[in-house]
Design a protein around this motif. Structure first.
Motif, PDB file in Angstrom:
ATOM      1  N   GLU A 101       0.810  -1.205   0.000  1.00  0.00           N
ATOM      2  CA  GLU A 101       0.000   0.000   0.000  1.00  0.00           C
ATOM      3  C   GLU A 101       0.848   1.262   0.000  1.00  0.00           C
ATOM      4  O   GLU A 101       1.883   1.307   0.656  1.00  0.00           O
ATOM      5  CB  GLU A 101      -0.921   0.007   1.216  1.00  0.00           C
ATOM      6  CG  GLU A 101      -0.223   0.180   2.573  1.00  0.00           C
ATOM      7  CD  GLU A 101       0.293  -1.112   3.207  1.00  0.00           C
ATOM      8  OE1 GLU A 101       0.377  -2.131   2.488  1.00  0.00           O
ATOM      9  OE2 GLU A 101       0.618  -1.082   4.391  1.00  0.00           O
ATOM     10  N   HIS A 110      -7.667  -5.459  -0.451  1.00  0.00           N
ATOM     11  CA  HIS A 110      -6.819  -5.357   0.738  1.00  0.00           C
ATOM     12  C   HIS A 110      -5.965  -4.084   0.681  1.00  0.00           C
ATOM     13  O   HIS A 110      -5.948  -3.296   1.627  1.00  0.00           O
ATOM     14  CB  HIS A 110      -5.934  -6.598   0.868  1.00  0.00           C
ATOM     15  CG  HIS A 110      -5.009  -6.561   2.045  1.00  0.00           C
ATOM     16  ND1 HIS A 110      -5.283  -7.192   3.239  1.00  0.00           N
ATOM     17  CD2 HIS A 110      -3.814  -5.938   2.215  1.00  0.00           C
ATOM     18  CE1 HIS A 110      -4.301  -6.970   4.095  1.00  0.00           C
ATOM     19  NE2 HIS A 110      -3.382  -6.205   3.500  1.00  0.00           N
ATOM     20  N   GLU A 111      -5.279  -3.889  -0.434  1.00  0.00           N
ATOM     21  CA  GLU A 111      -4.386  -2.721  -0.526  1.00  0.00           C
ATOM     22  C   GLU A 111      -5.182  -1.418  -0.564  1.00  0.00           C
ATOM     23  O   GLU A 111      -4.769  -0.418   0.023  1.00  0.00           O
ATOM     24  CB  GLU A 111      -3.464  -2.832  -1.746  1.00  0.00           C
ATOM     25  CG  GLU A 111      -2.610  -4.107  -1.815  1.00  0.00           C
ATOM     26  CD  GLU A 111      -1.857  -4.428  -0.542  1.00  0.00           C
ATOM     27  OE1 GLU A 111      -1.577  -3.502   0.248  1.00  0.00           O
ATOM     28  OE2 GLU A 111      -1.550  -5.621  -0.323  1.00  0.00           O
ATOM     29  N   HIS A 135      -6.076  -0.294   2.808  1.00  0.00           N
ATOM     30  CA  HIS A 135      -4.977   0.351   3.528  1.00  0.00           C
ATOM     31  C   HIS A 135      -5.020   1.874   3.354  1.00  0.00           C
ATOM     32  O   HIS A 135      -4.388   2.596   4.129  1.00  0.00           O
ATOM     33  CB  HIS A 135      -3.627  -0.176   3.047  1.00  0.00           C
ATOM     34  CG  HIS A 135      -3.166  -1.410   3.760  1.00  0.00           C
ATOM     35  ND1 HIS A 135      -3.036  -1.473   5.127  1.00  0.00           N
ATOM     36  CD2 HIS A 135      -2.786  -2.623   3.295  1.00  0.00           C
ATOM     37  CE1 HIS A 135      -2.586  -2.678   5.457  1.00  0.00           C
ATOM     38  NE2 HIS A 135      -2.430  -3.394   4.360  1.00  0.00           N
ATOM     39  N   GLU A 141      -2.693  -3.829   9.403  1.00  0.00           N
ATOM     40  CA  GLU A 141      -2.919  -5.121   8.739  1.00  0.00           C
ATOM     41  C   GLU A 141      -4.168  -5.819   9.274  1.00  0.00           C
ATOM     42  O   GLU A 141      -4.937  -6.412   8.508  1.00  0.00           O
ATOM     43  CB  GLU A 141      -1.702  -6.040   8.892  1.00  0.00           C
ATOM     44  CG  GLU A 141      -0.445  -5.570   8.171  1.00  0.00           C
ATOM     45  CD  GLU A 141      -0.636  -5.289   6.686  1.00  0.00           C
ATOM     46  OE1 GLU A 141      -1.675  -5.683   6.113  1.00  0.00           O
ATOM     47  OE2 GLU A 141       0.248  -4.640   6.089  1.00  0.00           O
ATOM     48  N   TYR A 166      -1.866  -9.776  11.020  1.00  0.00           N
ATOM     49  CA  TYR A 166      -3.020  -9.978  10.135  1.00  0.00           C
ATOM     50  C   TYR A 166      -4.178 -10.674  10.860  1.00  0.00           C
ATOM     51  O   TYR A 166      -5.297 -10.175  10.871  1.00  0.00           O
ATOM     52  CB  TYR A 166      -2.618 -10.792   8.902  1.00  0.00           C
ATOM     53  CG  TYR A 166      -1.708 -10.042   7.950  1.00  0.00           C
ATOM     54  CD1 TYR A 166      -2.203  -9.470   6.786  1.00  0.00           C
ATOM     55  CD2 TYR A 166      -0.349  -9.885   8.229  1.00  0.00           C
ATOM     56  CE1 TYR A 166      -1.379  -8.784   5.912  1.00  0.00           C
ATOM     57  CE2 TYR A 166       0.486  -9.187   7.360  1.00  0.00           C
ATOM     58  CZ  TYR A 166      -0.028  -8.641   6.210  1.00  0.00           C
ATOM     59  OH  TYR A 166       0.795  -7.951   5.358  1.00  0.00           O
TER      60      TYR A 166
END
Ligand code: ZN
Length: 611
Positions: free
Chosen positions: A331, A353-354, A357, A376, A436
């Motif tokens: 990210e 996911h990115e 971020h 995370e 995570y």
């Protein structure tokens, strides 16, 4: 009546307003304004840079030193990153011993030429990936200074996150690519050497002028300022006309960010898509058989952004770019580098996911070295929900999801407290599962403790109060406490600062005097409030709820079942008894937490069934 109304209503309102202002006054953060001119040579993979940073000291302290990160120096044999990777028991497969084997033409470096403060030369030494600067004159609180530097850099072969010629053939993945001022905050300087991971830097504006071979297409943080001049209209067909000479200068500006990434390749295809009422999405990738799923990516990313903005807060920047590059997914502000040879689900998964971020790291810029699990973990939690929405499915926290990851960690014997510095975990496994999985469980489980609605509201409020800042754990805890009305320090004391685990069980169940006595036992050291679901033979359910005394309150009942609030359970007491009215024959089962959101490491003893 009227007087009473004012008396009750007005003063609390005043209190809230003052409370908010005093919070803003206590908090401070440093500010930077970068201007960089980069002359990039694609033959030698080297570049010359001039950099000017206007640095404002908003701290209450006079500063005598500043520090810079020189990330590319990590990609040299015997660097801290190299030695760490060769000595940790489970090295990252992308790094292993590859740095040790780099020759002079393959290493990365930054060499600093001139370094001046307001026109005066300053003393500095370079210590691996950090420049230590003794200022020519101190910067008092509230004052600003300008730091000018010239530097020469070489792009390393792609080892980790950045570099040239990545595995998929992208020429330049340019992350952590410039001398970057370290952050100073209420905990002091954070001139962490670059060993494996995690970034933290001052907020500010970036102006980057990049001169590069005219055949390259550049994707970057920020907004391109001279699309017309270089004949590049951000249209689907990419470069058009107007390109004379050997090079072009791409001019980018980004406001209120804490990093700047770019990538360049002559073969990038560029696709744009608009999120209705949201940002413009840019996709940069090489069109090959391995990237055929990218065609479906814009539509699904729009769907994801709409869901994310509704649930986790509004995206404040004009653009977001999904760029093929790097070595996985990483990210950056307004952009991500992801590898692109993926199945559709994997491609959307990494993109979501990115992109998330941007919320948990890009805007809520926690110090990742100390709170990696807050970006995370929160990102992983939100990714699970967003992916379920995008693919019209349900979240499975338990099988391959975050709970499964956390349980494997808790039982591995390798778990370390989440308060461990990210680079200092004994294993990459322990870091990864903590940041995570256990980080995601922290948020899912918070819904069990304070209720899902309060948890969701707390997440949104945390975003709105702390975006464009550097929140830490305490800031989130305070928001969650204010939103729920419950005390929550105990939860984070255990969950973050210890490796203690949760294990509750149903003990003895027996009839006594026409009623049923139930014993609950705490087998694990980590205390939790108890939702005990009693199912009767007629199919009806009742919840017996035992709050912890240290919560100082109860969560609301969010189920359709009737709920009995029992007396508080004191954490010092290993067992607890309560009574259910009526005969044992009426009861089918008694179960602790039928949702599975309580991260109980042994659910074998959670349910009693009447046989
Ligand atoms: Zn991540």
């Amino acid at each position: 009546m009227k007087y009473n109304f004012i008396k009750k209503g007005f003063f609390p309102l005043l209190f809230v307003v003052t409370g908010h202002f005093s919070l803003a006054q206590d908090y401070w953060q440093q500010r930077v304004e970068y201007k960089m001119d980069i002359d990039f040579d694609v033959q030698n993979h080297q570049y010359q840079g001039t950099q000017s940073i206007k640095y404002t000291n908003n701290s209450p302290d006079t500063l005598y030193n500043v520090f810079y990160h020189l990330y590319f120096n990590a990609f040299q044999p015997e660097s801290m990153m190299d030695v760490r990777s060769r000595t940790i028991e489970d090295p990252d497969g992308r790094v292993r011993d590859r740095i040790q084997k780099l020759d002079n033409s393959q290493v990365g470096y930054h060499k600093v030429g001139k370094l001046e403060q307001d026109g005066s030369a300053v003393d500095f030494i370079i210590e691996g990936t950090v420049i230590e600067v003794e200022l020519a004159k101190p910067i008092p609180p509230g004052e600003e200074t300008t730091l000018n530097m010239t530097f020469e850099s070489q792009v390393p072969v792609q080892i980790r996150r950045s570099g040239r010629n990545n595995a998929e053939g992208i020429d330049y993945s340019m992350a952590q690519w410039f001398p970057k001022l370290a952050e100073y905050d209420e905990r002091g300087w954070h001139a962490h050497p670059y060993i494996g991971r995690e970034f933290y830097a001052p907020w500010g504006d970036y102006e980057v002028n990049l001169t590069i071979d005219k055949n390259y297409i550049v994707a970057a943080t920020g907004v391109l300022q001279n699309a017309d001049e270089i004949g590049y209209g951000y249209q689907e067909n990419g470069i058009e006309g107007k390109r004379k000479g050997k090079t072009l200068t791409w001019k980018f500006k980004a406001e209120n960010v804490h990093d700047f990434v770019w990538a360049a390749d002559p073969d990038y295809k560029h696709v744009i898509a608009n999120v209705p009422g949201g940002p413009v999405l840019h996709f940069f990738y090489q069109e090959t058989p391995e990237t055929k799923e990218w065609e479906k990516l814009p539509e699904l990313t729009i769907k994801a952004f709409q869901y994310i903005e509704k649930n986790f807060g509004e995206y404040p920047f004009p653009h977001y770019s999904i760029i093929q590059g790097g070595d996985g997914g990483m990210e950056y502000p307004m952009a991500t580098l992801i590898t692109g040879h993926r199945s559709l689900r994997s491609l959307v998964g990494v993109t979501v996911h990115e992109a998330l971020h941007s919320w948990y790291q890009g805007l809520l810029a926690t110090n990742e070295s100390y709170f990696a699990w807050m970006d995370e973990g929160y990102t992983s939690y939100a990714t699970s929900l967003t992916m379920a929405h995008v693919f019209d499915g349900e979240v499975d926290w338990f099988n391959n999801g975050s709970y499964g990851g956390y349980f494997a960690l808790a039982k591995s014997g390798k778990e370390e407290p989440m308060s461990t510095h990210s680079d200092q975990y004994e294993t990459n496994f322990a870091y990864g599962r903590a940041a995570y999985s256990k980080g995601a469980v922290s948020i899912a489980q918070l819904g069990y403790i304070i209720g899902e609605e309060a948890r969701n509201k707390a997440l949104l409020r945390y975003f709105n109060e702390w975006k464009f800042k550097h929140p830490d754990l305490n800031d989130f805890v305070r928001v969650a406490e204010k939103t729920s009305g419950l005390e929550l320090d105990w939860y984070y004391d255990y969950w973050v600062n210890s490796t203690k685990t949760i294990d509750y069980g149903v003990g003895k169940v027996e009839e006594f005097d026409g009623n049923v006595l139930v014993e609950l036992v705490r087998e694990g050291a980590l205390p939790m409030p108890m939702d005990v679901v009693v199912t009767f033979k007629d199919g009806s359910k009742k919840i017996y709820y035992a709050p912890l005394s240290i919560m100082r309150g109860e969560k609301p009942n969010e189920t359709d079942a009737e709920r009995v609030i029992l007396p508080d359970w004191k954490w010092t007491h290993p067992s607890y008894n309560f009574q259910i009215e009526g005969n044992l024959d009426n009861i089918q089962s008694i179960e602790i937490d039928d949702t599975g959101l309580l991260a109980d490491i042994n659910r074998q003893n959670n349910k009693w069934t009447n046989k």
